[in-house]
Design a protein around this motif. Structure first.
Motif, PDB file in Angstrom:
ATOM      1  N   PRO A  76      29.157  22.094 -90.336  1.00  0.00           N
ATOM      2  CA  PRO A  76      29.105  22.588 -88.952  1.00  0.00           C
ATOM      3  C   PRO A  76      30.493  22.795 -88.360  1.00  0.00           C
ATOM      4  CG  PRO A  76      28.713  20.233 -88.986  1.00  0.00           C
ATOM      5  CD  PRO A  76      28.779  20.672 -90.423  1.00  0.00           C
ATOM      6  N   TYR A  77      30.561  23.683 -87.383  1.00  0.00           N
ATOM      7  CA  TYR A  77      31.739  23.722 -86.530  1.00  0.00           C
ATOM      8  C   TYR A  77      31.640  22.527 -85.588  1.00  0.00           C
ATOM      9  CZ  TYR A  77      32.705  28.487 -88.070  1.00  0.00           C
ATOM     10  OH  TYR A  77      32.989  29.590 -88.818  1.00  0.00           O
ATOM     11  N   GLU A  78      32.671  21.723 -85.567  1.00  0.00           N
ATOM     12  CA  GLU A  78      32.640  20.532 -84.726  1.00  0.00           C
ATOM     13  C   GLU A  78      34.068  20.159 -84.357  1.00  0.00           C
ATOM     14  OE1 GLU A  78      30.885  17.424 -87.053  1.00  0.00           O
ATOM     15  OE2 GLU A  78      32.392  17.555 -88.643  1.00  0.00           O
ATOM     16  N   PHE A  79      34.169  19.304 -83.334  1.00  0.00           N
ATOM     17  CA  PHE A  79      35.504  18.948 -82.881  1.00  0.00           C
ATOM     18  C   PHE A  79      35.468  17.609 -82.177  1.00  0.00           C
ATOM     19  CE2 PHE A  79      38.958  18.880 -79.771  1.00  0.00           C
ATOM     20  CZ  PHE A  79      40.029  19.174 -80.589  1.00  0.00           C
ATOM     21  N   SER A  80      36.514  16.834 -82.385  1.00  0.00           N
ATOM     22  CA  SER A  80      36.715  15.597 -81.654  1.00  0.00           C
ATOM     23  C   SER A  80      38.171  15.551 -81.227  1.00  0.00           C
ATOM     24  CB  SER A  80      36.389  14.390 -82.539  1.00  0.00           C
ATOM     25  OG  SER A  80      36.822  13.186 -81.926  1.00  0.00           O
ATOM     26  N   GLU A  81      38.433  15.064 -80.017  1.00  0.00           N
ATOM     27  CA  GLU A  81      39.812  14.973 -79.544  1.00  0.00           C
ATOM     28  C   GLU A  81      40.660  14.093 -80.453  1.00  0.00           C
ATOM     29  OE1 GLU A  81      41.285  16.594 -77.258  1.00  0.00           O
ATOM     30  OE2 GLU A  81      39.617  17.541 -76.212  1.00  0.00           O
ATOM     31  N   ASP A  82      40.040  13.067 -81.005  1.00  0.00           N
ATOM     32  CA  ASP A  82      40.714  12.173 -81.952  1.00  0.00           C
ATOM     33  C   ASP A  82      39.869  12.088 -83.212  1.00  0.00           C
ATOM     34  OD1 ASP A  82      43.059  11.152 -80.387  1.00  0.00           O
ATOM     35  OD2 ASP A  82      41.438  10.535 -79.034  1.00  0.00           O
ATOM     36  N   PRO A  83      39.997  13.070 -84.102  1.00  0.00           N
ATOM     37  CA  PRO A  83      39.110  13.149 -85.267  1.00  0.00           C
ATOM     38  C   PRO A  83      39.276  11.958 -86.197  1.00  0.00           C
ATOM     39  CG  PRO A  83      40.927  14.706 -85.464  1.00  0.00           C
ATOM     40  CD  PRO A  83      40.970  14.167 -84.072  1.00  0.00           C
ATOM     41  N   ASP A  84      38.165  11.543 -86.772  1.00  0.00           N
ATOM     42  CA  ASP A  84      38.171  10.449 -87.741  1.00  0.00           C
ATOM     43  C   ASP A  84      38.940  10.901 -88.970  1.00  0.00           C
ATOM     44  OD1 ASP A  84      37.665   8.416 -89.528  1.00  0.00           O
ATOM     45  OD2 ASP A  84      35.528   8.286 -89.091  1.00  0.00           O
ATOM     46  N   PRO A  85      40.049  10.232 -89.319  1.00  0.00           N
ATOM     47  CA  PRO A  85      40.845  10.672 -90.466  1.00  0.00           C
ATOM     48  C   PRO A  85      40.219  10.317 -91.809  1.00  0.00           C
ATOM     49  CG  PRO A  85      41.773   8.669 -89.559  1.00  0.00           C
ATOM     50  CD  PRO A  85      40.641   9.055 -88.650  1.00  0.00           C
ATOM     51  N   ARG A  86      39.127   9.554 -91.787  1.00  0.00           N
ATOM     52  CA  ARG A  86      38.503   9.147 -93.046  1.00  0.00           C
ATOM     53  C   ARG A  86      37.635  10.269 -93.614  1.00  0.00           C
ATOM     54  NH1 ARG A  86      35.606   3.873 -90.809  1.00  0.00           N
ATOM     55  NH2 ARG A  86      35.077   5.488 -89.267  1.00  0.00           N
ATOM     56  N   ALA A  87      37.630  10.386 -94.917  1.00  0.00           N
ATOM     57  CA  ALA A  87      36.791  11.373 -95.586  1.00  0.00           C
ATOM     58  C   ALA A  87      35.439  10.746 -95.928  1.00  0.00           C
ATOM     59  CB  ALA A  87      37.480  11.882 -96.848  1.00  0.00           C
ATOM     60  N   GLU A  88      34.484  11.621 -96.226  1.00  0.00           N
ATOM     61  CA  GLU A  88      33.139  11.168 -96.589  1.00  0.00           C
ATOM     62  C   GLU A  88      33.081  10.949 -98.099  1.00  0.00           C
ATOM     63  OE1 GLU A  88      30.788  14.461 -95.332  1.00  0.00           O
ATOM     64  OE2 GLU A  88      31.735  14.512 -93.359  1.00  0.00           O
ATOM     65  N   VAL A  89      32.885   9.705 -98.504  1.00  0.00           N
ATOM     66  CA  VAL A  89      32.861   9.390 -99.934  1.00  0.00           C
ATOM     67  C   VAL A  89      31.740  10.146-100.631  1.00  0.00           C
ATOM     68  CG1 VAL A  89      32.537   7.557-101.629  1.00  0.00           C
ATOM     69  CG2 VAL A  89      33.915   7.140 -99.587  1.00  0.00           C
ATOM     70  N   ASP A  90      30.587  10.262 -99.984  1.00  0.00           N
ATOM     71  CA  ASP A  90      29.453  10.964-100.590  1.00  0.00           C
ATOM     72  C   ASP A  90      29.772  12.422-100.873  1.00  0.00           C
ATOM     73  OD1 ASP A  90      27.771   8.863-100.837  1.00  0.00           O
ATOM     74  OD2 ASP A  90      26.311   9.507 -99.328  1.00  0.00           O
ATOM     75  N   PHE A  91      30.651  13.005-100.057  1.00  0.00           N
ATOM     76  CA  PHE A  91      31.008  14.403-100.281  1.00  0.00           C
ATOM     77  C   PHE A  91      31.710  14.572-101.621  1.00  0.00           C
ATOM     78  CE2 PHE A  91      33.868  18.083 -99.780  1.00  0.00           C
ATOM     79  CZ  PHE A  91      32.927  19.059 -99.513  1.00  0.00           C
TER      80      PHE A  91
END
Length: 428
Positions: A308-323
């Motif tokens: 999805p297109y999404e946005f957070s002012e302070d994005p979570d720098p962690r990646a998704e392990v499942d990805f």
């Protein structure tokens, strides 16, 4: 009160500030950045790869010119960690079809590329090139490697060194910086003020004349406000009804140690003068970026449909392990079974600032004295110098911008009314 306010000290904002000041030495240029130093947003999370290889000719021109400038800087004055190790597309039938437009554009510009035999690739990179017939390849719908397409005018660079170069260069020519200050609003003023409270009214011609910071302070611009905030840009401009025509999409990177059989892959010979693997692109747009100083590969994937297109002012720098486990590994391990023995030791995530056609967006809406410069679509580092030159030329009222290679481009070519045609097909 300054002449030009630039919002964002990422690589595009820095390059713009530098070239604007060089082209107009007397101008007062102020760069405002929410982080405590330069390059703290999208630029900090880049995999920092460069390539003069795109399917759109303007994208190719921007990248080629920027790479030439980086090479000039790296060879003469400032170590950018630049290594032209090449891009190597390990192409099955589907990927090979996608590459054909890029090969045509490369030929037109006289750029070199080589077609490599699958047998040579298997030996040199310690990889599988024959995967068809297996249940796994059928499930993920990839095929045998038809050929390798090696683009020598490509490689890797250190993002933090590119940021540092432009920051130092901009300081040296007199650009001013304000760090740790978030721009919350763009300020509108009437071009012909009447001194009535509430101006500008809808019937008045307005201009963007400055910015308001989170602490309430206002900074006024005599000439232009330039928004070069990457994924943050649209959130700022939308408040005054201006569209950037870009949206952020999350991208993820996983670092895997090049141990066991991957060591031979990392230290591949006969492919470039550096004796290390090129930046490799596998089917399904999975990439493996060599990081020789860490004895690792950075691995990622361009997952367009479904993300999805999404946005957070302070994005979570962690990646998704499942990805990684369910999205990348099933394909990548077919060609490099050694990956099944290694687990990522580090990972991070950031944003691509994507435009619909995957070309940068540089324009001044409604003659507003506001310039939007964003939409780098995952290739901000590799095109930043050219984007900065074009944005600076637009801010100074020029009809054309001159790139480092001497080529000239209309400043409205990446705008809306006279935008160049042809969507970029090769986004990684």
């Amino acid at each position: 009160m300054v002449d030009y306010v630039i919002v964002g000290a990422g690589v595009v904002g820095l390059a713009t500030a530098f070239h604007l000041k060089v082209q107009s030495p007397s101008a007062e240029v102020l760069v405002i950045e929410r982080h405590m130093g330069p390059g703290g947003g999208d630029s900090a999370r880049s995999v920092a790869a460069i390539r003069a290889f795109f399917t759109n000719p303007v994208n190719l021109m921007l990248a080629n010119s920027s790479i030439e400038y980086y090479k000039h800087v790296h060879d003469r004055s400032f170590d950018l960690g630049m290594k032209l190790v090449g891009y190597l597309f390990l192409a099955d039938k589907r990927l090979y079809e996608l590459l054909k437009d890029g090969l045509k554009e490369a030929e037109k510009m006289g750029l070199e590329y080589r077609i490599l035999d699958p047998g040579f690739l298997a030996e040199t990179l310690n990889m599988n090139v024959k995967v068809e017939g297996s249940e796994e390849s059928s499930l993920v719908d990839v095929g045998d490697i038809e050929a390798g397409v090696l683009v020598p005018r490509a490689g890797i660079i250190r993002a933090e060194r590119v940021v540092e170069y432009y920051y130092r260069a901009a300081q040296a020519v007199g650009v001013n910086f304000s760090f740790g200050n978030e721009v919350r609003d763009l300020l509108l003023y009437p071009r012909r003020p009447l001194g009535i409270e509430g101006e500008p009214f809808p019937w008045q011609e307005a201009r963007v004349g400055g910015v308001r910071l989170a602490n309430g302070q206002e900074v006024h611009a005599k000439k232009k406000v330039i928004v070069a905030g990457g994924s943050w840009s649209w959130r700022l401009t939308s408040k005054i009804g201006v569209e950037t025509f870009t949206r952020p999409k999350r991208r993820q990177v996983f670092a895997v140690k090049a141990a066991n059989g991957l060591g031979k892959t990392l230290r591949a010979k006969h492919l470039n003068p550096h004796g290390i693997s090129p930046f490799m692109i596998l089917p399904r747009k999975i990439y493996m970026r060599p990081v020789p100083e860490e004895e690792s590969f950075w691995i990622g994937m361009s997952d367009e449909l479904g993300r999805p297109y999404e946005f957070s002012e302070d994005p979570d720098p962690r990646a998704e392990v499942d990805f990684y486990v369910k999205g990348i590994l099933p394909v990548a391990s077919l060609y490099f079974p050694q990956l099944q023995e290694r687990y990522p030791h580090a990972s991070w995530a950031g944003y691509y600032d994507l435009s619909p056609d995957k070309l940068p967006v540089i324009y001044e809406p409604y003659g507003s004295d506001l310039i939007v410069s964003c939409g780098t679509s995952g290739s901000g580092i590799m095109k930043a110098d050219a984007i900065g030159r074009i944005t600076a030329a637009l801010a100074l009222g020029e009809e054309e911008g001159e790139l480092f290679t001497g080529e000239r481009i209309r400043v409205d070519a990446l705008g809306l009314k006279n935008r160049v045609s042809g969507a970029e097909k090769l986004v990684l």
